[in-house]
Design an enzyme around this catalytic site. Structure first.
Site, PDB file in Angstrom:
ATOM      1  N   ARG A  58       0.830  -1.218   0.000  1.00 46.64           N
ATOM      2  CA  ARG A  58       0.000   0.000   0.000  1.00 46.64           C
ATOM      3  C   ARG A  58       0.854   1.253   0.000  1.00 46.64           C
ATOM      4  O   ARG A  58       0.438   2.301  -0.483  1.00 46.64           O
ATOM      5  CB  ARG A  58      -0.979  -0.029   1.176  1.00 46.64           C
ATOM      6  N   GLU A  95       5.750 -11.044  15.279  1.00 48.36           N
ATOM      7  CA  GLU A  95       5.219 -11.695  16.478  1.00 48.36           C
ATOM      8  C   GLU A  95       5.726 -13.141  16.528  1.00 48.36           C
ATOM      9  O   GLU A  95       6.175 -13.632  17.553  1.00 48.36           O
ATOM     10  CB  GLU A  95       3.693 -11.640  16.429  1.00 48.36           C
TER      11      GLU A  95
HETATM   12  P1  AMP Z   1       4.306  -2.839  11.762  1.00 42.91           P
HETATM   13  O1  AMP Z   1       5.592  -3.266  11.117  1.00 42.91           O
HETATM   14  O2  AMP Z   1       3.942  -3.662  12.968  1.00 42.91           O
HETATM   15  O3  AMP Z   1       4.293  -1.347  12.060  1.00 42.91           O
HETATM   16  O4  AMP Z   1       3.150  -3.140  10.717  1.00 42.91           O
HETATM   17  C1  AMP Z   1       2.893  -2.270   9.680  1.00 42.91           C
HETATM   18  C2  AMP Z   1       2.460  -2.976   8.421  1.00 42.91           C
HETATM   19  O5  AMP Z   1       1.486  -3.979   8.681  1.00 42.91           O
HETATM   20  C3  AMP Z   1       1.841  -1.978   7.466  1.00 42.91           C
HETATM   21  O6  AMP Z   1       2.379  -2.195   6.167  1.00 42.91           O
HETATM   22  C4  AMP Z   1       0.348  -2.255   7.531  1.00 42.91           C
HETATM   23  O7  AMP Z   1      -0.204  -2.235   6.247  1.00 42.91           O
HETATM   24  C5  AMP Z   1       0.200  -3.631   8.168  1.00 42.91           C
HETATM   25  N1  AMP Z   1      -0.743  -3.658   9.315  1.00 42.91           N
HETATM   26  C6  AMP Z   1      -0.428  -3.925  10.604  1.00 42.91           C
HETATM   27  N2  AMP Z   1      -1.499  -3.885  11.411  1.00 42.91           N
HETATM   28  C7  AMP Z   1      -2.552  -3.554  10.616  1.00 42.91           C
HETATM   29  C8  AMP Z   1      -3.963  -3.320  10.863  1.00 42.91           C
HETATM   30  N3  AMP Z   1      -4.534  -3.430  12.087  1.00 42.91           N
HETATM   31  N4  AMP Z   1      -4.745  -2.978   9.804  1.00 42.91           N
HETATM   32  C9  AMP Z   1      -4.198  -2.852   8.561  1.00 42.91           C
HETATM   33  N5  AMP Z   1      -2.892  -3.060   8.275  1.00 42.91           N
HETATM   34  C10 AMP Z   1      -2.070  -3.409   9.285  1.00 42.91           C
END
Ligand code: AMP
Length: 175
Positions: A58, A95
């Site tokens: 995205r 995780e």
């Molecule tokens: P992080 O590395 O944990 O910050 O996760 C970010 C990535 O995971 C981004 O590219 C988001 O598109 C996706 N992502 C994580 N949690 C969600 C959520 N609750 N809803 C939509 N996309 C998420």
């Protein structure tokens, strides 16, 4: 127009307990998409950004629009194994297990001023790894811009601790 109203929430996707924040509905809305792109770049308008680093997938859509808006180039940050040329990569914790992001070895050069773009920041793992990638290549991270912040997961704080200014347009409590 309230941009937050244009984001769709899908409970228990992709697994039970996750509230998925779906920004496709926001991007489908002509004025909503336009304003989102404007607001993502607004705080960085005065800085001399040389390229956008957009995170798969995205972040490609949003980052492409932002790069066009600023008349600068776009660097694709992809999951491991997708880029055709030589790459540099950074591994990060999930995780369960690990993941890896990559850029082409010649896509960021010493002195480049990079703005990272993605749709959402959760734990910040992906954006922190992307920051590391840009720095490993000799570039400077001017900031990171996201539509959605999930503050309870601590991603913004994590990036700010790395010295990266963070822009988000809205936040949702919970995960
Ligand atoms: P992080 O590395 O944990 O910050 O996760 C970010 C990535 O995971 C981004 O590219 C988001 O598109 C996706 N992502 C994580 N949690 C969600 C959520 N609750 N809803 C939509 N996309 C998420």
């Amino acid at each position: 127009m309230n941009l937050k109203d244009l984001v769709r929430t899908i409970p228990d996707y992709p697994k039970k307990g996750i509230m998925f924040r779906d920004i496709t509905t926001l991007m489908q809305h002509p004025a909503g998409f336009r304003r989102t792109v404007d607001e993502m770049v607004y705080p960085f308008a005065g800085s001399s950004i040389t390229a956008i680093a957009g995170i798969e997938a995205r972040g490609f859509i949003l980052g492409g629009a932002v790069a066009h808006q600023l008349s600068i180039g776009f660097v694709a940050v992809r999951k491991k194994g997708k880029l055709p040329w030589q790459t540099i990569s950074v591994e990060y914790e999930l995780e369960y297990g690990t993941d890896e992001v990559e850029i082409h070895i010649d896509s960021v050069e010493a002195g480049d001023q990079i703005l990272i773009v993605d749709d959402l920041i959760a734990t910040g793992g992906t954006a922190a790894a992307t920051t590391q990638l840009v720095r490993d290549a000799g570039g400077e991270v001017v900031g990171a811009s996201f539509i959605v912040d999930l503050p309870e997961l601590g991603g913004r704080a994590r990036l700010e601790e790395m010295g990266v200014p963070v822009r988000t347009l809205m936040s949702f409590e919970g995960e």
